[in-house]
Motif scaffolding. Sequence first.
Motif, PDB file in Angstrom:
ATOM      1  N   SER A  73      14.020  75.220   8.519  1.00  0.00           N
ATOM      2  CA  SER A  73      13.344  75.071   9.818  1.00  0.00           C
ATOM      3  C   SER A  73      13.495  73.694  10.448  1.00  0.00           C
ATOM      4  O   SER A  73      13.826  73.595  11.638  1.00  0.00           O
ATOM      5  CB  SER A  73      11.855  75.422   9.676  1.00  0.00           C
ATOM      6  OG  SER A  73      11.711  76.770   9.316  1.00  0.00           O
ATOM      7  N   LEU A  97      16.894  73.255  11.975  1.00  0.00           N
ATOM      8  CA  LEU A  97      17.074  74.009  13.217  1.00  0.00           C
ATOM      9  C   LEU A  97      16.268  73.390  14.350  1.00  0.00           C
ATOM     10  O   LEU A  97      16.692  73.425  15.518  1.00  0.00           O
ATOM     11  CB  LEU A  97      16.652  75.468  13.006  1.00  0.00           C
ATOM     12  CG  LEU A  97      17.487  76.266  12.000  1.00  0.00           C
ATOM     13  CD1 LEU A  97      16.975  77.687  11.889  1.00  0.00           C
ATOM     14  CD2 LEU A  97      18.957  76.261  12.401  1.00  0.00           C
ATOM     15  N   MET A  98      15.117  72.797  14.034  1.00  0.00           N
ATOM     16  CA  MET A  98      14.324  72.114  15.046  1.00  0.00           C
ATOM     17  C   MET A  98      15.109  70.933  15.624  1.00  0.00           C
ATOM     18  O   MET A  98      15.195  70.753  16.840  1.00  0.00           O
ATOM     19  CB  MET A  98      13.007  71.626  14.428  1.00  0.00           C
ATOM     20  CG  MET A  98      11.995  71.098  15.424  1.00  0.00           C
ATOM     21  SD  MET A  98      10.562  70.357  14.580  1.00  0.00           S
ATOM     22  CE  MET A  98      10.118  71.675  13.451  1.00  0.00           C
ATOM     23  N   PRO A 148      25.449  74.142  23.071  1.00  0.00           N
ATOM     24  CA  PRO A 148      24.135  74.026  22.422  1.00  0.00           C
ATOM     25  C   PRO A 148      23.930  75.055  21.319  1.00  0.00           C
ATOM     26  O   PRO A 148      23.355  74.737  20.274  1.00  0.00           O
ATOM     27  CB  PRO A 148      23.154  74.243  23.577  1.00  0.00           C
ATOM     28  CG  PRO A 148      23.921  73.845  24.793  1.00  0.00           C
ATOM     29  CD  PRO A 148      25.335  74.269  24.535  1.00  0.00           C
ATOM     30  N   PHE A 149      24.408  76.287  21.545  1.00  0.00           N
ATOM     31  CA  PHE A 149      24.280  77.310  20.507  1.00  0.00           C
ATOM     32  C   PHE A 149      25.181  77.001  19.320  1.00  0.00           C
ATOM     33  O   PHE A 149      24.843  77.291  18.181  1.00  0.00           O
ATOM     34  CB  PHE A 149      24.600  78.692  21.090  1.00  0.00           C
ATOM     35  CG  PHE A 149      23.595  79.165  22.099  1.00  0.00           C
ATOM     36  CD1 PHE A 149      22.424  79.784  21.691  1.00  0.00           C
ATOM     37  CD2 PHE A 149      23.803  78.968  23.455  1.00  0.00           C
ATOM     38  CE1 PHE A 149      21.479  80.207  22.609  1.00  0.00           C
ATOM     39  CE2 PHE A 149      22.869  79.396  24.387  1.00  0.00           C
ATOM     40  CZ  PHE A 149      21.701  80.011  23.969  1.00  0.00           C
ATOM     41  N   GLY A 178      20.726  70.232  20.901  1.00  0.00           N
ATOM     42  CA  GLY A 178      21.403  71.203  21.758  1.00  0.00           C
ATOM     43  C   GLY A 178      20.928  71.117  23.201  1.00  0.00           C
ATOM     44  O   GLY A 178      21.727  71.150  24.138  1.00  0.00           O
ATOM     45  N   GLY A 179      19.597  71.012  23.387  1.00  0.00           N
ATOM     46  CA  GLY A 179      19.066  70.875  24.741  1.00  0.00           C
ATOM     47  C   GLY A 179      19.522  69.595  25.413  1.00  0.00           C
ATOM     48  O   GLY A 179      19.901  69.595  26.595  1.00  0.00           O
ATOM     49  N   ILE A 194      23.374  74.707  16.937  1.00  0.00           N
ATOM     50  CA  ILE A 194      22.389  75.399  16.103  1.00  0.00           C
ATOM     51  C   ILE A 194      23.083  76.213  15.007  1.00  0.00           C
ATOM     52  O   ILE A 194      22.688  76.172  13.831  1.00  0.00           O
ATOM     53  CB  ILE A 194      21.509  76.313  16.979  1.00  0.00           C
ATOM     54  CG1 ILE A 194      20.726  75.461  17.989  1.00  0.00           C
ATOM     55  CG2 ILE A 194      20.556  77.128  16.124  1.00  0.00           C
ATOM     56  CD1 ILE A 194      19.980  76.263  19.034  1.00  0.00           C
ATOM     57  N   THR A 242      24.667  73.944  12.407  1.00  0.00           N
ATOM     58  CA  THR A 242      23.624  73.312  11.588  1.00  0.00           C
ATOM     59  C   THR A 242      23.185  74.257  10.480  1.00  0.00           C
ATOM     60  O   THR A 242      23.076  73.861   9.301  1.00  0.00           O
ATOM     61  CB  THR A 242      22.421  72.925  12.467  1.00  0.00           C
ATOM     62  OG1 THR A 242      22.832  71.937  13.407  1.00  0.00           O
ATOM     63  CG2 THR A 242      21.287  72.372  11.621  1.00  0.00           C
ATOM     64  N   ALA A 246      18.364  70.534  15.509  1.00  0.00           N
ATOM     65  CA  ALA A 246      19.547  71.045  16.198  1.00  0.00           C
ATOM     66  C   ALA A 246      19.199  71.552  17.588  1.00  0.00           C
ATOM     67  O   ALA A 246      19.975  71.381  18.541  1.00  0.00           O
ATOM     68  CB  ALA A 246      20.179  72.159  15.374  1.00  0.00           C
ATOM     69  N   THR A 247      18.018  72.179  17.726  1.00  0.00           N
ATOM     70  CA  THR A 247      17.594  72.674  19.032  1.00  0.00           C
ATOM     71  C   THR A 247      17.358  71.526  20.009  1.00  0.00           C
ATOM     72  O   THR A 247      17.754  71.593  21.182  1.00  0.00           O
ATOM     73  CB  THR A 247      16.307  73.510  18.893  1.00  0.00           C
ATOM     74  OG1 THR A 247      16.556  74.597  17.980  1.00  0.00           O
ATOM     75  CG2 THR A 247      15.883  74.085  20.230  1.00  0.00           C
ATOM     76  N   LEU A 248      16.737  70.452  19.524  1.00  0.00           N
ATOM     77  CA  LEU A 248      16.534  69.275  20.370  1.00  0.00           C
ATOM     78  C   LEU A 248      17.864  68.670  20.806  1.00  0.00           C
ATOM     79  O   LEU A 248      18.062  68.339  21.976  1.00  0.00           O
ATOM     80  CB  LEU A 248      15.697  68.231  19.622  1.00  0.00           C
ATOM     81  CG  LEU A 248      14.224  68.588  19.374  1.00  0.00           C
ATOM     82  CD1 LEU A 248      13.577  67.551  18.472  1.00  0.00           C
ATOM     83  CD2 LEU A 248      13.472  68.690  20.699  1.00  0.00           C
TER      84      LEU A 248
END
Length: 360
Positions: free
Chosen positions: A102, A105-106, A282-283, A112-113, A286, A289, A108-110
């Motif tokens: 988790s 992925l958190m 961005p995807f 990615g955005g 994620i 990662t 990676a999401t930041l």
Amino acid sequence: MKILDKYILKKFFKTFFFVVLTLNVIVCVIDYTEKSDDFIKNNLSFNEIFFDYYVNLFVHWVSTLSPISVFIAVVFLTARLASHSEVIAILTNGISFRRFLSPFLMGATLLGGLTFLLIGWVIPKASRDKVEFEVAYLKPPFYFNERDIHMRVDDSTYMYMESYNNRIDRGYRSTIETIRDNRLYKKISGPRIEWDSAKQLWRMDKYDLYTFGSNGEETMVSGKNMEVDLHVNPKYFDNKYKLEETLTIPELNDYIKQEKLRGNVAGIGVYMNAKHERYAYPFAIIILTALGVIVSARKTRQGSGFLIAMGFVLAFVYILLVIMGRSIAQAGSLDPMLTAWLPNMLFFGITSILYYTLPK
């Protein structure tokens, strides 16, 4: 946010920025060794080389290599955690592998955005200075060499040129036709059409004007010095070297729409691919990662070096797929959206298979 999340996120971002800095410095050094002769030949100063070119080149490669940088950073970090038995300690304390994944992925999401905002709006503006520098000092002079140019100027006007000289903004053997309801109303032909920069109009020094009536009658008038107002200017014939890198997402959408209206469907593949790549990146961060954590979370006999090496191999496979996709999109062999998303689809499939099959 738990202590585990803070611990992993801190290491995740530190490793990512280290990898980004290392990779991009290497890229810039290699680039300099290849182009140093051009810099010397053009008698460029340090400020011109560094601030006009390499600062913008560094920013460009930061965005371009962001999915790969994240993947290598994750593999490097997770392999180190596994080699120090930290992953085993986390899992044996009742924390599931999904929960361990988790914070990665958190992060990676930041990233990615942030990457989406940068490559969509910020970095294209920085790339303009880089591309202008390359065109001015590193590339041979541009000559528009296309033949038999057809374009739709507006809803009812079509233009043809046999050839065009971008050095003097002059077209040869040109024809302008007005067509409504599938019927030819007017046609203007001339041996030359030239751009008048003062009046921002096209001018024909000699012309033949044909008009066609509804009953099939035809009239022809010849003359000199006709001015023609068209929704196209010499910028259309300018050098389009890496133009897709210099356009923001809204500008890419406008350019693609404009080219479709002009009938240039075959030439927009590279721009469609560039647009979809910016949504796919961005995807990709994620997905890569998750893949990096999955392949490197286990402690192996080969040690962390083997996992890091495998991470580099997978990273360059991804780069190869992206480069191949761009070439295929430019050639028009496949849909640009499919070529942009294909590496993500392939690596998402690999990640899903490994997640459900590898022991955790």
